[in-house]
Design a protein around this motif. Sequence first.
Motif, PDB file in Angstrom:
ATOM      1  N   SER A  48       0.847  -1.179   0.000  1.00 12.87           N
ATOM      2  CA  SER A  48       0.000   0.000   0.000  1.00 12.87           C
ATOM      3  C   SER A  48       0.889   1.237   0.000  1.00 12.87           C
ATOM      4  O   SER A  48       1.614   1.481   0.955  1.00 12.87           O
ATOM      5  CB  SER A  48      -0.902   0.002   1.237  1.00 12.87           C
ATOM      6  OG  SER A  48      -1.655   1.188   1.276  1.00 12.87           O
ATOM      7  N   GLU A  49       0.832   2.014  -1.068  1.00 18.16           N
ATOM      8  CA  GLU A  49       1.613   3.244  -1.163  1.00 18.16           C
ATOM      9  C   GLU A  49       0.840   4.444  -0.637  1.00 18.16           C
ATOM     10  O   GLU A  49       1.414   5.505  -0.446  1.00 18.16           O
ATOM     11  CB  GLU A  49       2.066   3.454  -2.602  1.00 18.16           C
ATOM     12  CG  GLU A  49       3.021   2.366  -3.070  1.00 18.16           C
ATOM     13  CD  GLU A  49       3.452   2.516  -4.513  1.00 18.16           C
ATOM     14  OE1 GLU A  49       3.111   3.539  -5.146  1.00 18.16           O
ATOM     15  OE2 GLU A  49       4.131   1.613  -5.015  1.00 18.16           O
ATOM     16  N   ALA A  50      -0.460   4.273  -0.409  1.00 18.28           N
ATOM     17  CA  ALA A  50      -1.298   5.327   0.149  1.00 18.28           C
ATOM     18  C   ALA A  50      -2.506   4.675   0.815  1.00 18.28           C
ATOM     19  O   ALA A  50      -2.870   3.534   0.500  1.00 18.28           O
ATOM     20  CB  ALA A  50      -1.755   6.284  -0.947  1.00 18.28           C
ATOM     21  N   ARG A  54      -4.113  -0.646  -2.761  1.00 20.62           N
ATOM     22  CA  ARG A  54      -3.521  -1.977  -2.613  1.00 20.62           C
ATOM     23  C   ARG A  54      -2.983  -2.405  -3.975  1.00 20.62           C
ATOM     24  O   ARG A  54      -3.743  -2.568  -4.928  1.00 20.62           O
ATOM     25  CB  ARG A  54      -4.584  -2.950  -2.107  1.00 20.62           C
ATOM     26  CG  ARG A  54      -4.026  -4.293  -1.768  1.00 20.62           C
ATOM     27  CD  ARG A  54      -5.048  -5.089  -1.005  1.00 20.62           C
ATOM     28  NE  ARG A  54      -5.572  -6.139  -1.840  1.00 20.62           N
ATOM     29  CZ  ARG A  54      -6.205  -7.197  -1.405  1.00 20.62           C
ATOM     30  NH1 ARG A  54      -6.442  -7.326  -0.118  1.00 20.62           N
ATOM     31  NH2 ARG A  54      -6.633  -8.111  -2.218  1.00 20.62           N
ATOM     32  N   ASN A  55      -1.661  -2.573  -4.042  1.00 15.97           N
ATOM     33  CA  ASN A  55      -1.013  -2.938  -5.303  1.00 15.97           C
ATOM     34  C   ASN A  55      -0.289  -4.264  -5.148  1.00 15.97           C
ATOM     35  O   ASN A  55       0.278  -4.556  -4.086  1.00 15.97           O
ATOM     36  CB  ASN A  55       0.004  -1.860  -5.701  1.00 15.97           C
ATOM     37  CG  ASN A  55      -0.636  -0.500  -5.839  1.00 15.97           C
ATOM     38  OD1 ASN A  55      -1.694  -0.366  -6.432  1.00 15.97           O
ATOM     39  ND2 ASN A  55      -0.002   0.508  -5.282  1.00 15.97           N
ATOM     40  N   ALA A  56      -0.289  -5.045  -6.221  1.00 18.72           N
ATOM     41  CA  ALA A  56       0.426  -6.324  -6.217  1.00 18.72           C
ATOM     42  C   ALA A  56       1.919  -6.065  -6.047  1.00 18.72           C
ATOM     43  O   ALA A  56       2.456  -5.077  -6.554  1.00 18.72           O
ATOM     44  CB  ALA A  56       0.162  -7.084  -7.516  1.00 18.72           C
ATOM     45  N   ALA A  57       2.575  -6.927  -5.301  1.00 22.20           N
ATOM     46  CA  ALA A  57       4.010  -6.806  -5.052  1.00 22.20           C
ATOM     47  C   ALA A  57       4.584  -8.206  -4.856  1.00 22.20           C
ATOM     48  O   ALA A  57       3.841  -9.187  -4.827  1.00 22.20           O
ATOM     49  CB  ALA A  57       4.266  -5.946  -3.822  1.00 22.20           C
ATOM     50  N   VAL A  58       5.894  -8.286  -4.731  1.00 21.35           N
ATOM     51  CA  VAL A  58       6.539  -9.557  -4.443  1.00 21.35           C
ATOM     52  C   VAL A  58       7.184  -9.494  -3.068  1.00 21.35           C
ATOM     53  O   VAL A  58       7.568  -8.435  -2.590  1.00 21.35           O
ATOM     54  CB  VAL A  58       7.605  -9.939  -5.503  1.00 21.35           C
ATOM     55  CG1 VAL A  58       6.953 -10.250  -6.833  1.00 21.35           C
ATOM     56  CG2 VAL A  58       8.637  -8.851  -5.658  1.00 21.35           C
ATOM     57  N   ALA A  59       7.284 -10.656  -2.443  1.00 21.10           N
ATOM     58  CA  ALA A  59       7.902 -10.758  -1.122  1.00 21.10           C
ATOM     59  C   ALA A  59       8.654 -12.074  -1.046  1.00 21.10           C
ATOM     60  O   ALA A  59       8.424 -12.983  -1.847  1.00 21.10           O
ATOM     61  CB  ALA A  59       6.844 -10.683  -0.020  1.00 21.10           C
ATOM     62  N   LEU A  60       9.554 -12.156  -0.096  1.00 18.13           N
ATOM     63  CA  LEU A  60      10.209 -13.420   0.220  1.00 18.13           C
ATOM     64  C   LEU A  60       9.512 -13.989   1.446  1.00 18.13           C
ATOM     65  O   LEU A  60       9.245 -13.259   2.404  1.00 18.13           O
ATOM     66  CB  LEU A  60      11.688 -13.216   0.528  1.00 18.13           C
ATOM     67  CG  LEU A  60      12.554 -12.739  -0.611  1.00 18.13           C
ATOM     68  CD1 LEU A  60      14.001 -12.596  -0.134  1.00 18.13           C
ATOM     69  CD2 LEU A  60      12.492 -13.694  -1.783  1.00 18.13           C
ATOM     70  N   SER A  61       9.248 -15.271   1.425  1.00 13.67           N
ATOM     71  CA  SER A  61       8.597 -15.938   2.544  1.00 13.67           C
ATOM     72  C   SER A  61       9.521 -17.035   3.073  1.00 13.67           C
ATOM     73  O   SER A  61      10.012 -17.859   2.308  1.00 13.67           O
ATOM     74  CB  SER A  61       7.274 -16.555   2.083  1.00 13.67           C
ATOM     75  OG  SER A  61       6.732 -17.371   3.101  1.00 13.67           O
ATOM     76  N   ILE A  62       9.751 -17.006   4.369  1.00 11.06           N
ATOM     77  CA  ILE A  62      10.549 -18.029   5.035  1.00 11.06           C
ATOM     78  C   ILE A  62       9.661 -18.635   6.107  1.00 11.06           C
ATOM     79  O   ILE A  62       9.038 -17.911   6.884  1.00 11.06           O
ATOM     80  CB  ILE A  62      11.827 -17.440   5.685  1.00 11.06           C
ATOM     81  CG1 ILE A  62      12.705 -16.758   4.636  1.00 11.06           C
ATOM     82  CG2 ILE A  62      12.620 -18.518   6.393  1.00 11.06           C
ATOM     83  CD1 ILE A  62      12.608 -15.281   4.668  1.00 11.06           C
ATOM     84  N   SER A  63       9.566 -19.954   6.151  1.00 12.45           N
ATOM     85  CA  SER A  63       8.748 -20.587   7.185  1.00 12.45           C
ATOM     86  C   SER A  63       9.451 -21.833   7.690  1.00 12.45           C
ATOM     87  O   SER A  63      10.214 -22.479   6.978  1.00 12.45           O
ATOM     88  CB  SER A  63       7.357 -20.928   6.643  1.00 12.45           C
ATOM     89  OG  SER A  63       7.441 -21.863   5.598  1.00 12.45           O
ATOM     90  N   LYS A  64       9.190 -22.127   8.959  1.00 11.04           N
ATOM     91  CA  LYS A  64       9.740 -23.344   9.547  1.00 11.04           C
ATOM     92  C   LYS A  64       8.860 -23.786  10.707  1.00 11.04           C
ATOM     93  O   LYS A  64       8.243 -22.971  11.379  1.00 11.04           O
ATOM     94  CB  LYS A  64      11.182 -23.146  10.003  1.00 11.04           C
ATOM     95  CG  LYS A  64      11.408 -22.073  11.056  1.00 11.04           C
ATOM     96  CD  LYS A  64      12.900 -21.942  11.390  1.00 11.04           C
ATOM     97  CE  LYS A  64      13.173 -20.785  12.329  1.00 11.04           C
ATOM     98  NZ  LYS A  64      14.596 -20.649  12.643  1.00 11.04           N
TER      99      LYS A  64
END
Length: 119
Positions: A48-50, A54-64
């Motif tokens: 969210s830039e404002a 709500r805009n699509a984006a990429v993220a890194l996900s780490i789970s354990k």
Amino acid sequence: PDLILIVDEISGLPGEHLVEQFWHLGSIEDRNRIVTEEEAKVVQAWRSEAFGARNAAVALSISKKCILPTTFGTAIHLGRERPCLSIQHEEGCVEFLVSLNQNIQKFRCEFPMTGSSRA
């Protein structure tokens, strides 16, 4: 100054838990700037830039899945030359090995059972 080392310590109730960490990226090219001790997957996310946007984006996900407390070690490289990074995790400790131009440095962050962390 070109490297940020981050250690997140997570505590909680006894027993096994699924713990997740997300790193939101400016672009997919920034993926190479982040080194994690666990395997990181590229996932679709939102940014969210404002307010109300709500805009699509990429993220890194780490789970354990693990018993708490646990830690996540992450390094973010900001410079032009990418160092060789290694993150090793032992109980109560995260160690970063950084190698650039044949210069090797070791950074160790320990978490005592009580009190605050020390680096």
